[in-house]
Design a protein around this motif. Sequence first.
Motif, PDB file in Angstrom:
ATOM      1  N   ASN B  56       6.870   1.104 -10.867  1.00  0.00           N
ATOM      2  CA  ASN B  56       5.576   1.766 -10.754  1.00  0.00           C
ATOM      3  C   ASN B  56       4.858   1.287  -9.493  1.00  0.00           C
ATOM      4  O   ASN B  56       4.200   2.072  -8.805  1.00  0.00           O
ATOM      5  CB  ASN B  56       4.744   1.480 -12.001  1.00  0.00           C
ATOM      6  CG  ASN B  56       3.708   2.553 -12.235  1.00  0.00           C
ATOM      7  OD1 ASN B  56       3.962   3.726 -11.946  1.00  0.00           O
ATOM      8  ND2 ASN B  56       2.554   2.169 -12.726  1.00  0.00           N
ATOM      9  N   ILE B  57       5.009   0.026  -9.174  1.00  0.00           N
ATOM     10  CA  ILE B  57       4.443  -0.515  -7.925  1.00  0.00           C
ATOM     11  C   ILE B  57       5.047   0.243  -6.740  1.00  0.00           C
ATOM     12  O   ILE B  57       4.326   0.641  -5.818  1.00  0.00           O
ATOM     13  CB  ILE B  57       4.735  -2.032  -7.801  1.00  0.00           C
ATOM     14  CG1 ILE B  57       3.890  -2.808  -8.821  1.00  0.00           C
ATOM     15  CG2 ILE B  57       4.462  -2.527  -6.365  1.00  0.00           C
ATOM     16  CD1 ILE B  57       4.152  -4.308  -8.837  1.00  0.00           C
ATOM     17  N   ILE B  58       6.357   0.465  -6.783  1.00  0.00           N
ATOM     18  CA  ILE B  58       7.021   1.174  -5.685  1.00  0.00           C
ATOM     19  C   ILE B  58       6.479   2.611  -5.568  1.00  0.00           C
ATOM     20  O   ILE B  58       6.178   3.081  -4.469  1.00  0.00           O
ATOM     21  CB  ILE B  58       8.557   1.151  -5.888  1.00  0.00           C
ATOM     22  CG1 ILE B  58       9.053  -0.303  -5.765  1.00  0.00           C
ATOM     23  CG2 ILE B  58       9.266   2.057  -4.873  1.00  0.00           C
ATOM     24  CD1 ILE B  58      10.502  -0.515  -6.147  1.00  0.00           C
ATOM     25  N   ARG B  59       6.279   3.281  -6.710  1.00  0.00           N
ATOM     26  CA  ARG B  59       5.676   4.628  -6.690  1.00  0.00           C
ATOM     27  C   ARG B  59       4.260   4.580  -6.107  1.00  0.00           C
ATOM     28  O   ARG B  59       3.863   5.443  -5.328  1.00  0.00           O
ATOM     29  CB  ARG B  59       5.630   5.207  -8.116  1.00  0.00           C
ATOM     30  CG  ARG B  59       6.958   5.823  -8.568  1.00  0.00           C
ATOM     31  CD  ARG B  59       6.792   6.610  -9.868  1.00  0.00           C
ATOM     32  NE  ARG B  59       6.537   5.747 -11.020  1.00  0.00           N
ATOM     33  CZ  ARG B  59       7.504   5.175 -11.757  1.00  0.00           C
ATOM     34  NH1 ARG B  59       8.780   5.402 -11.467  1.00  0.00           N
ATOM     35  NH2 ARG B  59       7.201   4.407 -12.777  1.00  0.00           N
ATOM     36  N   GLN B  60       3.509   3.533  -6.496  1.00  0.00           N
ATOM     37  CA  GLN B  60       2.133   3.407  -5.999  1.00  0.00           C
ATOM     38  C   GLN B  60       2.108   3.180  -4.495  1.00  0.00           C
ATOM     39  O   GLN B  60       1.224   3.690  -3.792  1.00  0.00           O
ATOM     40  CB  GLN B  60       1.424   2.252  -6.714  1.00  0.00           C
ATOM     41  CG  GLN B  60       1.060   2.582  -8.153  1.00  0.00           C
ATOM     42  CD  GLN B  60       0.676   1.338  -8.952  1.00  0.00           C
ATOM     43  OE1 GLN B  60       0.952   0.204  -8.550  1.00  0.00           O
ATOM     44  NE2 GLN B  60       0.049   1.556 -10.094  1.00  0.00           N
ATOM     45  N   ILE B  61       3.068   2.400  -3.985  1.00  0.00           N
ATOM     46  CA  ILE B  61       3.128   2.158  -2.536  1.00  0.00           C
ATOM     47  C   ILE B  61       3.340   3.482  -1.801  1.00  0.00           C
ATOM     48  O   ILE B  61       2.658   3.767  -0.804  1.00  0.00           O
ATOM     49  CB  ILE B  61       4.246   1.147  -2.194  1.00  0.00           C
ATOM     50  CG1 ILE B  61       3.866  -0.253  -2.726  1.00  0.00           C
ATOM     51  CG2 ILE B  61       4.503   1.086  -0.682  1.00  0.00           C
ATOM     52  CD1 ILE B  61       5.002  -1.266  -2.704  1.00  0.00           C
ATOM     53  N   HIS B  62       4.258   4.306  -2.310  1.00  0.00           N
ATOM     54  CA  HIS B  62       4.504   5.612  -1.685  1.00  0.00           C
ATOM     55  C   HIS B  62       3.265   6.494  -1.760  1.00  0.00           C
ATOM     56  O   HIS B  62       2.920   7.199  -0.805  1.00  0.00           O
ATOM     57  CB  HIS B  62       5.712   6.295  -2.335  1.00  0.00           C
ATOM     58  CG  HIS B  62       7.016   5.652  -1.945  1.00  0.00           C
ATOM     59  ND1 HIS B  62       7.556   5.804  -0.682  1.00  0.00           N
ATOM     60  CD2 HIS B  62       7.851   4.820  -2.623  1.00  0.00           C
ATOM     61  CE1 HIS B  62       8.690   5.104  -0.611  1.00  0.00           C
ATOM     62  NE2 HIS B  62       8.879   4.497  -1.778  1.00  0.00           N
ATOM     63  N   GLN B  63       2.572   6.438  -2.901  1.00  0.00           N
ATOM     64  CA  GLN B  63       1.348   7.219  -3.085  1.00  0.00           C
ATOM     65  C   GLN B  63       0.262   6.740  -2.109  1.00  0.00           C
ATOM     66  O   GLN B  63      -0.371   7.545  -1.416  1.00  0.00           O
ATOM     67  CB  GLN B  63       0.897   7.016  -4.537  1.00  0.00           C
ATOM     68  CG  GLN B  63      -0.223   7.924  -5.013  1.00  0.00           C
ATOM     69  CD  GLN B  63      -0.684   7.523  -6.432  1.00  0.00           C
ATOM     70  OE1 GLN B  63      -0.047   6.708  -7.099  1.00  0.00           O
ATOM     71  NE2 GLN B  63      -1.796   8.103  -6.865  1.00  0.00           N
ATOM     72  N   LEU B  64       0.099   5.423  -2.006  1.00  0.00           N
ATOM     73  CA  LEU B  64      -0.905   4.846  -1.106  1.00  0.00           C
ATOM     74  C   LEU B  64      -0.592   5.204   0.351  1.00  0.00           C
ATOM     75  O   LEU B  64      -1.512   5.425   1.155  1.00  0.00           O
ATOM     76  CB  LEU B  64      -0.958   3.322  -1.270  1.00  0.00           C
ATOM     77  CG  LEU B  64      -1.596   2.815  -2.571  1.00  0.00           C
ATOM     78  CD1 LEU B  64      -1.306   1.325  -2.755  1.00  0.00           C
ATOM     79  CD2 LEU B  64      -3.108   3.067  -2.566  1.00  0.00           C
ATOM     80  N   GLY B  65       0.708   5.239   0.679  1.00  0.00           N
ATOM     81  CA  GLY B  65       1.123   5.558   2.048  1.00  0.00           C
ATOM     82  C   GLY B  65       0.625   6.915   2.510  1.00  0.00           C
ATOM     83  O   GLY B  65       0.476   7.150   3.716  1.00  0.00           O
ATOM     84  N   LYS B  66       0.372   7.807   1.548  1.00  0.00           N
ATOM     85  CA  LYS B  66      -0.088   9.158   1.911  1.00  0.00           C
ATOM     86  C   LYS B  66      -1.610   9.262   1.895  1.00  0.00           C
ATOM     87  O   LYS B  66      -2.156  10.328   2.178  1.00  0.00           O
ATOM     88  CB  LYS B  66       0.478  10.168   0.904  1.00  0.00           C
ATOM     89  CG  LYS B  66       1.997  10.328   0.992  1.00  0.00           C
ATOM     90  CD  LYS B  66       2.492  11.287  -0.098  1.00  0.00           C
ATOM     91  CE  LYS B  66       3.961  11.073  -0.364  1.00  0.00           C
ATOM     92  NZ  LYS B  66       4.298  11.243  -1.800  1.00  0.00           N
ATOM     93  N   MET B  67      -2.295   8.182   1.514  1.00  0.00           N
ATOM     94  CA  MET B  67      -3.751   8.250   1.374  1.00  0.00           C
ATOM     95  C   MET B  67      -4.442   7.639   2.590  1.00  0.00           C
ATOM     96  O   MET B  67      -3.826   7.018   3.433  1.00  0.00           O
ATOM     97  CB  MET B  67      -4.189   7.529   0.096  1.00  0.00           C
ATOM     98  CG  MET B  67      -3.650   8.201  -1.155  1.00  0.00           C
ATOM     99  SD  MET B  67      -4.031   7.288  -2.664  1.00  0.00           S
ATOM    100  CE  MET B  67      -5.776   7.675  -2.843  1.00  0.00           C
ATOM    101  N   ASN B  68      -5.739   7.801   2.603  1.00  0.00           N
ATOM    102  CA  ASN B  68      -6.561   7.274   3.676  1.00  0.00           C
ATOM    103  C   ASN B  68      -6.935   5.826   3.339  1.00  0.00           C
ATOM    104  O   ASN B  68      -7.936   5.574   2.684  1.00  0.00           O
ATOM    105  CB  ASN B  68      -7.810   8.162   3.803  1.00  0.00           C
ATOM    106  CG  ASN B  68      -8.537   7.907   5.101  1.00  0.00           C
ATOM    107  OD1 ASN B  68      -7.992   7.236   5.991  1.00  0.00           O
ATOM    108  ND2 ASN B  68      -9.746   8.414   5.197  1.00  0.00           N
ATOM    109  N   LEU B  69      -6.106   4.884   3.791  1.00  0.00           N
ATOM    110  CA  LEU B  69      -6.307   3.489   3.398  1.00  0.00           C
ATOM    111  C   LEU B  69      -7.260   2.760   4.334  1.00  0.00           C
ATOM    112  O   LEU B  69      -7.239   2.984   5.541  1.00  0.00           O
ATOM    113  CB  LEU B  69      -4.968   2.746   3.390  1.00  0.00           C
ATOM    114  CG  LEU B  69      -3.979   3.117   2.287  1.00  0.00           C
ATOM    115  CD1 LEU B  69      -2.641   2.429   2.520  1.00  0.00           C
ATOM    116  CD2 LEU B  69      -4.548   2.730   0.927  1.00  0.00           C
ATOM    117  N   PRO B  70      -8.092   1.859   3.765  1.00  0.00           N
ATOM    118  CA  PRO B  70      -8.935   1.011   4.634  1.00  0.00           C
ATOM    119  C   PRO B  70      -8.067  -0.058   5.297  1.00  0.00           C
ATOM    120  O   PRO B  70      -6.918  -0.270   4.904  1.00  0.00           O
ATOM    121  CB  PRO B  70      -9.904   0.378   3.641  1.00  0.00           C
ATOM    122  CG  PRO B  70      -9.163   0.342   2.345  1.00  0.00           C
ATOM    123  CD  PRO B  70      -8.253   1.542   2.343  1.00  0.00           C
TER     124      PRO B  70
END
Lengths: 268, 268
Positions: B56-70
């Motif tokens: 799930n962490i790995i899925r979240q990393i991929h999800q975060l990679g597509k978002m506007n991160l600070p």
Amino acid sequence: MACRQGGLCREVVGVTRRPETAQQALALQVVHRATTQLAEALDGADIIVLATPVRNIIRQIHQLGKMNLPRCLLLDLGSTKQDIVRAMEILPPHVEPLGSHPMCGKELSGLTAADPALYRGALWVLVPLARTSDAAVSLASDLISAVGARPLLMEAARHDQLVAAISHLPYVLAVALVLAVARLGETDAMVWQLAASGFRDTSRLAGSDVDMMLDILMTNRAAIGEMLACASSQLCHLADLIARGDEESLRALLTLARALRTSPPSTA
Amino acid sequence: MACRQGGLCREVVGVTRRPETAQQALALQVVHRATTQLAEALDGADIIVLATPVRNIIRQIHQLGKMNLPRCLLLDLGSTKQDIVRAMEILPPHVEPLGSHPMCGKELSGLTAADPALYRGALWVLVPLARTSDAAVSLASDLISAVGARPLLMEAARHDQLVAAISHLPYVLAVALVLAVARLGETDAMVWQLAASGFRDTSRLAGSDVDMMLDILMTNRAAIGEMLACASSQLCHLADLIARGDEESLRALLTLARALRTSPPSTA
């Protein structure tokens, strides 16, 4: 200690091999009186309790068989029962032999680890011989109830099979775990420093007294062999599922194990 | 919870899948604010902590990679590290990724089992990527020290091999033990009632969360396979010595295991 401190017996006499242990037992209020002379302690005894490693209990039974024993209940607390109750057959007719095993314990041994509350709430297996009277079983049951445990009558073979599963197998698994970790430790000693609560719990039994465990293993070889074969086969199957990445089958087994561990089936 | 109750962060924001969990986290003072909306929580975050099962962490990393991160430190608490730090490579350059694993835990899961004192005295492995700055490692180390743990830098492959030995192997052994006892339980259900502290300790890890453990097993298959083979071979050897009644060899191994368990070799 539970009898002495609970005021359950007129007098509790301890027999030890070494005089220092006798002194220590007195100092820790484990007994009213302590001696290294078996004959001295037997004089006037109503109940004799043998509480040493299994094969030492068997030696003591043979030794007692040659002595001038009072009319008494002879109870042992050994961890396996078949060899012990077989040895008890040699005792003279005025002695009431009764095999027993309190289902509780610690991996620590020695008087400083003694705890009079150890038996509270535990099951305590009683294995009467054909010759053992109901009165003797009843006396032992009263004593067991008085220290807070629950007596449970069972045949020796059944006891030994059950403890092979829930006590001796866990011990051997704990030893195998420590030895496997040690193998990795040969190339990366950090493994010991990193070991956290999971390792500590699973390996706890590997810290058990070696003399006690060796006597257990040597007097319950067949039943332990069966349980080891069963556990090895489960382990092999799990390893195969992991290697093949068979998540569905793995999930089913892990879920079953978790359910059994979390809510063990009740015995109606 | 340790950050929130220790006053270590200006604001701790929890992100949960279900609104009920968010409410519960607030009620138990695990966080200052809770939401089910990831984007909402990211806004202005200095540190992002991923604390779910490994895949799930790995899925979240991929999800975060597509978002506007600070501009932030992204820390994960996953139980295996190789797959996670590999996934972290996809994160944009202004994010500082850092794999980590606190070497402590419980077999219980969920917010009601949360304990802010869990980390005290524990080792906490840090696995920086080649791109991770010293400043990011230093910030994480400060946070880890502030909750009472000791940071320890390590490569992902070494971490995964070490935890295969001291965490994943004990889990699989615990599962095999429960399944073996269950096999006997099919013919004698009394085995569950008789099971005492020895069985309970050795099998404790079998009560672990299945989703968490399945993710661990599936992301560390090679190292776990090696440790399982090693433990199986030790088990087989011990079973053979017991079957043959080879007391001398058995005593040597049991004594070695007891010494290692009682006083593990120190890491200089």
